[in-house]
Design a protein around this motif. Structure first.
Motif, PDB file in Angstrom:
ATOM      1  N   PRO A  44       6.828  -2.471  18.641  1.00 20.58           N
ATOM      2  CA  PRO A  44       5.272  -2.985  18.733  1.00 20.58           C
ATOM      3  C   PRO A  44       4.716  -2.880  17.412  1.00 20.58           C
ATOM      4  N   GLU A  45       5.130  -1.918  16.611  1.00 21.45           N
ATOM      5  CA  GLU A  45       4.377  -1.592  15.469  1.00 21.45           C
ATOM      6  C   GLU A  45       4.891  -2.896  14.401  1.00 21.45           C
ATOM      7  N   LEU A  46       5.899  -3.177  14.435  1.00 19.77           N
ATOM      8  CA  LEU A  46       6.394  -4.390  13.722  1.00 19.77           C
ATOM      9  C   LEU A  46       5.609  -5.597  14.046  1.00 19.77           C
ATOM     10  N   LEU A  47       5.403  -5.831  15.364  1.00 18.64           N
ATOM     11  CA  LEU A  47       4.720  -6.843  15.815  1.00 18.64           C
ATOM     12  C   LEU A  47       3.307  -6.888  15.399  1.00 18.64           C
ATOM     13  N   ILE A  48       2.857  -5.770  15.340  1.00 19.45           N
ATOM     14  CA  ILE A  48       1.195  -5.590  14.952  1.00 19.45           C
ATOM     15  C   ILE A  48       1.209  -5.904  13.227  1.00 19.45           C
ATOM     16  N   ALA A  49       2.265  -5.594  12.682  1.00 20.52           N
ATOM     17  CA  ALA A  49       2.375  -5.657  11.133  1.00 20.52           C
ATOM     18  C   ALA A  49       2.515  -7.221  10.892  1.00 20.52           C
ATOM     19  N   GLN A  50       3.428  -7.851  11.645  1.00 21.32           N
ATOM     20  CA  GLN A  50       3.581  -9.197  11.210  1.00 21.32           C
ATOM     21  C   GLN A  50       2.318 -10.115  11.627  1.00 21.32           C
ATOM     22  N   ASP A  51       1.857  -9.525  12.742  1.00 18.54           N
ATOM     23  CA  ASP A  51       0.312 -10.471  13.213  1.00 18.54           C
ATOM     24  C   ASP A  51      -0.729 -10.364  12.048  1.00 18.54           C
ATOM     25  N   ASP A  52      -0.689  -8.873  11.345  1.00 20.56           N
ATOM     26  CA  ASP A  52      -1.639  -8.617  10.612  1.00 20.56           C
ATOM     27  C   ASP A  52      -1.439  -9.631   9.187  1.00 20.56           C
ATOM     28  N   LEU A  53       0.097  -9.663   8.975  1.00 26.95           N
ATOM     29  CA  LEU A  53       0.208 -10.605   7.743  1.00 26.95           C
ATOM     30  C   LEU A  53      -0.008 -12.171   8.134  1.00 26.95           C
ATOM     31  N   ILE A  54       0.151 -12.434   9.310  1.00 31.73           N
ATOM     32  CA  ILE A  54      -0.013 -14.055   9.585  1.00 31.73           C
ATOM     33  C   ILE A  54      -1.419 -14.217   9.693  1.00 31.73           C
ATOM     34  N   LYS A  84       3.651  -3.475   3.620  1.00 33.80           N
ATOM     35  CA  LYS A  84       4.118  -2.370   4.693  1.00 33.80           C
ATOM     36  C   LYS A  84       5.347  -2.844   5.354  1.00 33.80           C
ATOM     37  N   LEU A  85       5.633  -4.277   5.457  1.00 31.65           N
ATOM     38  CA  LEU A  85       6.866  -4.514   6.072  1.00 31.65           C
ATOM     39  C   LEU A  85       7.962  -4.151   5.085  1.00 31.65           C
ATOM     40  N   ARG A  86       7.888  -4.111   3.857  1.00 34.71           N
ATOM     41  CA  ARG A  86       8.953  -4.000   2.972  1.00 34.71           C
ATOM     42  C   ARG A  86       9.328  -2.445   3.329  1.00 34.71           C
ATOM     43  N   LEU A  87       8.300  -1.688   3.210  1.00 30.38           N
ATOM     44  CA  LEU A  87       8.371  -0.225   3.543  1.00 30.38           C
ATOM     45  C   LEU A  87       9.112   0.205   4.782  1.00 30.38           C
ATOM     46  N   TRP A  88       8.964  -0.770   5.565  1.00 27.30           N
ATOM     47  CA  TRP A  88       9.434  -0.582   6.908  1.00 27.30           C
ATOM     48  C   TRP A  88      10.933  -1.281   7.081  1.00 27.30           C
ATOM     49  N   GLY A  89      11.524  -1.624   6.183  1.00 26.35           N
ATOM     50  CA  GLY A  89      13.007  -2.121   5.961  1.00 26.35           C
ATOM     51  C   GLY A  89      13.090  -3.574   6.300  1.00 26.35           C
ATOM     52  N   SER A 134      13.442  -7.243   4.895  1.00 26.73           N
ATOM     53  CA  SER A 134      13.536  -7.702   3.542  1.00 26.73           C
ATOM     54  C   SER A 134      12.571  -8.950   3.139  1.00 26.73           C
ATOM     55  N   SER A 135      12.707  -9.217   1.860  1.00 23.27           N
ATOM     56  CA  SER A 135      11.774 -10.311   1.342  1.00 23.27           C
ATOM     57  C   SER A 135      11.947 -11.619   2.050  1.00 23.27           C
ATOM     58  N   GLN A 136      13.534 -11.661   2.329  1.00 17.53           N
ATOM     59  CA  GLN A 136      13.773 -13.163   3.028  1.00 17.53           C
ATOM     60  C   GLN A 136      13.208 -13.106   4.292  1.00 17.53           C
ATOM     61  N   GLN A 137      13.125 -11.948   5.053  1.00 12.65           N
ATOM     62  CA  GLN A 137      12.704 -12.041   6.292  1.00 12.65           C
ATOM     63  C   GLN A 137      11.077 -12.195   6.144  1.00 12.65           C
ATOM     64  N   ILE A 138      10.363 -11.625   5.230  1.00 13.58           N
ATOM     65  CA  ILE A 138       9.111 -11.730   5.335  1.00 13.58           C
ATOM     66  C   ILE A 138       8.470 -13.057   4.681  1.00 13.58           C
ATOM     67  N   LYS A 139       9.401 -13.983   4.056  1.00  9.88           N
ATOM     68  CA  LYS A 139       9.221 -15.488   3.932  1.00  9.88           C
ATOM     69  C   LYS A 139       9.441 -16.207   5.252  1.00  9.88           C
ATOM     70  N   GLN A 140      10.563 -15.770   6.000  1.00 12.27           N
ATOM     71  CA  GLN A 140      10.523 -16.506   7.177  1.00 12.27           C
ATOM     72  C   GLN A 140       9.633 -16.329   8.091  1.00 12.27           C
ATOM     73  N   ILE A 141       8.788 -15.263   8.161  1.00 11.03           N
ATOM     74  CA  ILE A 141       7.553 -14.962   9.079  1.00 11.03           C
ATOM     75  C   ILE A 141       6.585 -15.653   8.446  1.00 11.03           C
ATOM     76  N   GLU A 142       6.326 -15.826   7.170  1.00  9.49           N
ATOM     77  CA  GLU A 142       5.163 -16.532   6.606  1.00  9.49           C
ATOM     78  C   GLU A 142       5.315 -18.192   6.966  1.00  9.49           C
ATOM     79  N   ARG A 143       6.751 -18.499   6.663  1.00 12.62           N
ATOM     80  CA  ARG A 143       6.790 -19.984   6.686  1.00 12.62           C
ATOM     81  C   ARG A 143       6.606 -20.352   8.225  1.00 12.62           C
ATOM     82  N   ARG A 144       7.046 -19.606   9.367  1.00 11.40           N
ATOM     83  CA  ARG A 144       6.937 -19.896  10.518  1.00 11.40           C
ATOM     84  C   ARG A 144       5.556 -19.735  11.243  1.00 11.40           C
ATOM     85  N   GLY A 145       4.697 -18.757  10.689  1.00  9.75           N
ATOM     86  CA  GLY A 145       3.397 -18.694  11.049  1.00  9.75           C
ATOM     87  C   GLY A 145       3.442 -17.970  12.357  1.00  9.75           C
TER      88      GLY A 145
END
Length: 667
Positions: A184-194, A225-230, A232-243
């Motif tokens: 759940p914490e990862l979901l919140i962090a992703q939502d904050d980024l989007i 915050k996402l990088r510190l939680w493990g 990867s940069s590629q996964q972060i780009k995927q989140i940003e690209r998908r929205g």
């Protein structure tokens, strides 16, 4: 017809008996004539008995010469000394003249003729200074390179929904997904980024720069915050690209290697820091060798090592020493020596047993000679990092230091040790004797000399005192020269040792045993220990099998690197042990095996005390009730009594009578 043949046989036997009697009478007459002609008085008129005793049983005959004329002796019985030529009274061989000893000779000097030198095959070699490549044989095991082992843990609380790596031994590549985590914490962090990205896009055309900057800061904060939680940069780009948020986040392998341990299971909830996998990169491995205290003088960083494995006995692997444990293991009396080995072909597997040879040499001043490290620069913390020029360590960043500053390089030409071949040395316990060829004189002359030896390096001994460079020592025929001194009743290698021997029955251990021979003695004790445990478990069948293993260990003891006296002593112990083991093998009854084990224990106490094994300390146990209160002893590794004579009936009956502490052995 049959009666006639029997009569002929009887007549023939009578004739043979008559001839034998005539020959015997003639021998007695010749013997009497010999003694009357030489005017010799016998100390015992019955010097030869009718049973023809062995030569060693003949009584010594001493003859004095009042006129100072030449003595005559027998080549087979040198104790015979007669003033006139004739026959030997023991074997009836012709006597030969006994050469008189020159009074000007040194106490241990022996002179022989050129012809005798050829018969004795005397060979000499000059004493010289040279660097010796010593080969130290060690055993050990293959292990992981601890610098290439990573533990993958949970960086955030969550639930393991999917395992892609679901058993140990899987080979993974760096970046490969290993498990899927719901958090759940990862979901919140992703939502904050989007949300931050969407907000920044909506204000793209606005003139409010401060608001845009606030969204930029929020985006950077969410990514960090996402990088510190493990993530990867590629996964972060995927989140940003998908929205859109990812409900499950993949945990990726940080290095390439083999999964050697797995704690993760599908469906379990994990906390921050919970270990999930352990991955080891096996492209490099550590070979951990056990070096005895006596071997440590030869150990150095950067020393080349060759070793073989049980899996590939015909293939030689190479590496270098990168670490020497500064602490001795008190249980085994060994220090661990680490060798880093390239394993790009994955042929070496952790846990493999290896037999190695470490190459090393030592200078006269005791420093290690290292030709290959001359002019090199080494990392103090990571000695495997060796460079041609100063710089920094690739691993820890520490400045490199010169090999000379670590004391591993000497001036080879000026510090070559004085060495002598091992075949030239006659070892008599505490003393070492060599025969030195003397220069000058009409006949070859050799002098026995006591010298002080240093450590043994392969087929050579380092000489500390007693010899000079250029002197010639006897490398073949030294025993024959020493025997000549013994025949002349002059000081030899044996005379001083016999005089200094203690009259007590104390067993003195050999202090110069080869390390591989000590390993063989350890294997012999392990066979004895296995038999001991079988008897404590009342297992007659297991005892029979253990006795067979003990017999194999005894047969596998090699004597090639024992000196003359050690071999002679080992032959006595080996025969006694073999005899007892054979008796135990002859019965499958538990009581008979225990009786044989009592004899075996007494002999093993003597053998291991004389030939110490690898183990530094064992316990001598005693049970006064064994064998109808006669008492019996045995040896064991544990400090708690385990009685082999009663087994489960009275397993702990008895007491620890003594500790057998084996001395540190020189190589």
């Amino acid at each position: 017809m049959v009666f006639k043949k029997q009569k002929e046989i009887i007549m023939r036997n009578k004739v043979l008996v008559f001839i034998f009697a005539i020959v015997t009478l003639l021998n007695l007459v010749m013997f009497s004539y010999q003694f009357s002609d030489n005017d010799v008085t016998q100390q015992d008129s019955s010097y030869v008995d009718d049973d023809h005793e062995d030569e060693d049983d003949h009584e010594l005959i001493e003859v004095t010469d009042e006129s100072g004329e030449t003595y005559w002796t027998c080549s087979m019985h040198p104790q015979i000394k007669l003033p006139k030529p004739g026959k030997c009274p023991i074997c009836f061989m012709d006597l030969i003249p006994l050469e008189q000893t020159d009074e000007n000779l040194a106490e241990r000097e022996v002179v022989i003729s050129e012809y005798a030198k050829k018969l004795l095959r005397i060979e000499t070699i000059p004493v010289e200074r040279k660097a010796i490549d010593n080969q130290i044989r060690l055993v050990g095991k293959v292990g992981y390179d601890e610098t290439l082992v990573s533990t993958i843990s949970a960086w955030i609380p969550g639930r393991i929904d999917k395992l892609y790596v679901n058993y140990t031994g899987v080979v993974v590549e760096k970046g490969q997904h290993m498990a899927s985590l719901y958090s759940p914490e990862l979901l919140i962090a992703q939502d904050d980024l989007i949300n931050a990205i969407n907000g920044r896009k909506s204000l793209k055309q606005t003139d409010y720069a401060s608001i845009r900057n606030n969204f930029d800061v929020a985006i950077k904060s969410a990514r960090k915050k996402l990088r510190l939680w493990g993530v990867s940069s590629q996964q972060i780009k995927q989140i940003e690209r998908r929205g859109k948020v990812l409900e499950q986040m993949d945990i990726q392998a940080p290095i390439s290697g083999v999964v050697v341990h797995k704690d993760a299971r599908e469906g379990i909830y994990v906390k921050t820091g919970t270990p999930l996998f352990t991955v080891a990169d096996l492209s490099k491995v550590w070979v951990k060798l056990d070096a005895y205290e006596s071997d440590l003088r030869w150990m150095r960083y950067g020393a080349p090592v060759e070793f073989t494995t049980e899996t590939y006995p015909d293939k030689k692997f190479t590496g270098i020493v990168t670490f020497i444990d500064p602490v001795i293991n008190e249980a085994t009396r060994t220090a661990q020596v680490r060798v880093v080995v390239d394993n790009s072909d994955m042929s070496l597997k952790p846990g493999m047993f290896v037999r190695s040879i470490v190459h090393s040499s030592i200078a006269s001043d005791g420093k290690i000679i290292s030709r290959e490290l001359a002019g090199k620069w080494i990392s103090p913390m990571h000695p495997e990092v060796i460079k041609d020029a100063p710089g920094k360590c690739d691993v820890c960043g520490m400045p490199l230091v010169s090999a000379e500053s670590l004391g591993y390089v000497s001036d080879i030409e000026e510090n070559r040790p004085l060495v002598v071949p091992a075949s030239a040395v006659l070892l008599t316990g505490k003393r070492a004797i060599v025969y030195v060829a003397k220069v000058g004189g009409d006949k070859p002359s050799y002098e026995g000399r006591t010298i002080t030896l240093g450590p043994r390096a392969g087929d050579y001994y380092l000489v500390q005192d007693g010899l000079s460079e250029g002197e010639h020592v006897v490398v073949r025929g030294a025993f024959k020269l020493d025997a000549e001194l013994q025949l002349q009743a002059r000081p030899s290698m044996m005379s001083e040792e016999v005089a200094s021997e203690d009259s007590s029955d104390k067993i003195v251990p050999f202090t110069e045993l080869d390390s591989e021979f000590r390993i063989q003695m350890e294997m012999l004790f392990i066979g004895y220990e296995t038999l001991h445990k079988a008897l404590t478990n009342d297992a007659a069948i297991a005892a029979t099998k253990a006795n067979e293993e003990l017999n194999q260990a005894l047969a596998g003891v090699q004597q090639s690197r024992l000196d003359f006296f050690q071999k002679r002593e080992w032959e006595k112990h080996s025969k006694e042990l073999q005899s007892i083991v054979s008796k135990i093998a002859g019965s499958a009854e538990l009581e008979v095996q225990r009786e044989g084990f009592q004899l075996l224990s007494e002999q093993m106490i003597k053998t291991l005390t004389k030939f110490p094994p690898q183990q530094s300390k064992l316990y001598l146990a005693y049970c006064s009730m064994a064998f109808e209160n006669k008492g019996a002893r045995w040896i064991q590794r544990e400090s708690q009594v385990l009685n082999p004579y009663y087994g489960s009936l009275m397993l702990y009956c008895g007491e620890i009578a003594d500790e057998i502490n084996f001395p540190a052995l020189d190589k």
